[in-house]
Structures are given as structure tokens and as C-alpha cells.
Scaffold this motif. Structure first.
Motif, mmCIF file in Angstrom:
data_model
loop_
_atom_site.group_PDB
_atom_site.id
_atom_site.type_symbol
_atom_site.label_atom_id
_atom_site.label_comp_id
_atom_site.label_asym_id
_atom_site.label_seq_id
_atom_site.Cartn_x
_atom_site.Cartn_y
_atom_site.Cartn_z
ATOM 1 N N GLY A 1 -175.577 52.357 -13.694
ATOM 2 C CA GLY A 1 -174.849 53.297 -14.473
ATOM 3 C C GLY A 1 -174.330 52.689 -15.770
ATOM 4 N N ILE A 2 -173.681 51.498 -15.631
ATOM 5 C CA ILE A 2 -173.108 50.882 -16.838
ATOM 6 C C ILE A 2 -174.231 50.434 -17.769
ATOM 7 C CG2 ILE A 2 -171.764 48.929 -17.666
ATOM 8 C CD1 ILE A 2 -170.042 49.181 -15.205
ATOM 9 N N ASN A 7 -177.220 51.023 -22.671
ATOM 10 C CA ASN A 7 -178.521 51.263 -23.305
ATOM 11 C C ASN A 7 -178.442 52.467 -24.233
ATOM 12 O OD1 ASN A 7 -181.256 50.840 -23.812
ATOM 13 N ND2 ASN A 7 -181.846 52.327 -22.243
ATOM 14 N N GLU A 8 -177.759 53.536 -23.802
ATOM 15 C CA GLU A 8 -177.582 54.730 -24.639
ATOM 16 C C GLU A 8 -176.779 54.390 -25.892
ATOM 17 O OE1 GLU A 8 -178.667 58.035 -24.461
ATOM 18 O OE2 GLU A 8 -180.045 57.119 -23.029
ATOM 19 N N ASP A 9 -175.724 53.572 -25.746
ATOM 20 C CA ASP A 9 -174.905 53.178 -26.905
ATOM 21 C C ASP A 9 -175.735 52.383 -27.906
ATOM 22 O OD1 ASP A 9 -172.730 54.437 -25.816
ATOM 23 O OD2 ASP A 9 -171.771 52.598 -25.063
ATOM 24 N N ILE A 10 -176.550 51.465 -27.397
ATOM 25 C CA ILE A 10 -177.405 50.664 -28.287
ATOM 26 C C ILE A 10 -178.434 51.556 -28.968
ATOM 27 C CG2 ILE A 10 -179.199 48.875 -28.339
ATOM 28 C CD1 ILE A 10 -177.553 47.406 -26.184
ATOM 29 N N SER A 11 -178.999 52.477 -28.227
ATOM 30 C CA SER A 11 -179.987 53.404 -28.789
ATOM 31 C C SER A 11 -179.369 54.243 -29.905
ATOM 32 C CB SER A 11 -180.546 54.290 -27.684
ATOM 33 O OG SER A 11 -181.486 55.190 -28.207
ATOM 34 N N VAL A 12 -178.160 54.762 -29.671
ATOM 35 C CA VAL A 12 -177.473 55.554 -30.689
ATOM 36 C C VAL A 12 -177.157 54.687 -31.908
ATOM 37 C CG1 VAL A 12 -175.313 56.781 -31.214
ATOM 38 C CG2 VAL A 12 -176.547 57.261 -29.087
ATOM 39 N N ALA A 13 -176.705 53.457 -31.683
ATOM 40 C CA ALA A 13 -176.364 52.551 -32.787
ATOM 41 C C ALA A 13 -177.601 52.233 -33.631
ATOM 42 C CB ALA A 13 -175.734 51.272 -32.246
#
Length: 112
Positions: A1-2, A7-13
Motif C-alpha cells: 500500500g505505502i 509510486n503514485e507520488d513519484i509518477s505525479v511529480a
């Protein structure tokens, strides 16, 4: 989960970084496009001034077309203004300019 959230945060960044970089590139392209116009206008002014000067001086003896004519014009200038050059103590500078021209330009002409 974390890991998924990270991974989503890095993708958005990364996506935001590319979007901002793309925006900067587009802004730079717009700037270069806008700055080109004044440069083209200046080029047009210079070209027109050159054509005007060519028209004004065409057929006169003011414009010399080769170095030998320029050297001859030094001689002509001296013959017209020798008294003034001597009286103003400018003859040495005139002679230095003439000699410098002959030393720097004559070898180039000889090689052409």
C-alpha cells in the motif's frame, strides 16, 4: 500500500516536472519568435541604408572597390592635405596608418 502511494507520488511529480519543462520550452519558443521580429526589422533597415548609400555614392570617387585604390586614395589625400598634416604634427600618424594598411592588406591581396 505505502509503496503504491509512493509510486503514485513519484509518477505525479515526474509528470508535473515534464509539464512544467514543456511549458518552459513553449515559452522560450514564443520568446524567440517575438524577439526575431525586431532583429528582422533591424536587418531590413540596415539593408535599406546600404542600398541608399550605394545609390548616393554610385558613380562617385568616394567608394573604393579594392585595396590598391584605397592605397592610391591615401596618396591623393596626402597630396591634398600635406601642408595641414605637417602643420598639425599629424604626418607621423598618417604615415603609420598608411604603412599599417599596406603591411596588413597588401599580403592578403597578393594571395588572392
Amino acid at each position: 500500500g505505502i509503496a503504491f502511494v509512493g509510486n503514485e507520488d513519484i509518477s505525479v511529480a515526474v509528470s508535473n516536472t515534464f509539464l512544467h519543462a514543456d511549458g518552459l520550452v513553449q515559452d522560450l519558443a514564443l520568446f524567440l519568435g517575438r524577439s526575431r521580429i525586431p532583429l528582422e526589422n533591424i536587418q531590413g533597415i540596415v539593408n535599406e541604408a546600404a542600398l541608399d548609400a550605394k545609390f548616393i555614392f554610385d558613380g562617385t570617387e568616394y567608394v573604393k572597390t579594392d585595396a590598391l585604390e584605397i592605397v592610391d586614395s591615401f596618396v591623393g589625400f596626402y597630396s591634398l592635405h600635406s601642408e595641414g598634416l605637417n602643420a598639425s604634427s599629424s604626418l607621423e600618424g598618417f604615415n603609420a596608418a598608411t604603412l599599417g594598411f599596406q603591411e596588413k592588406v597588401t599580403p592578403i591581396i597578393d594571395n588572392v
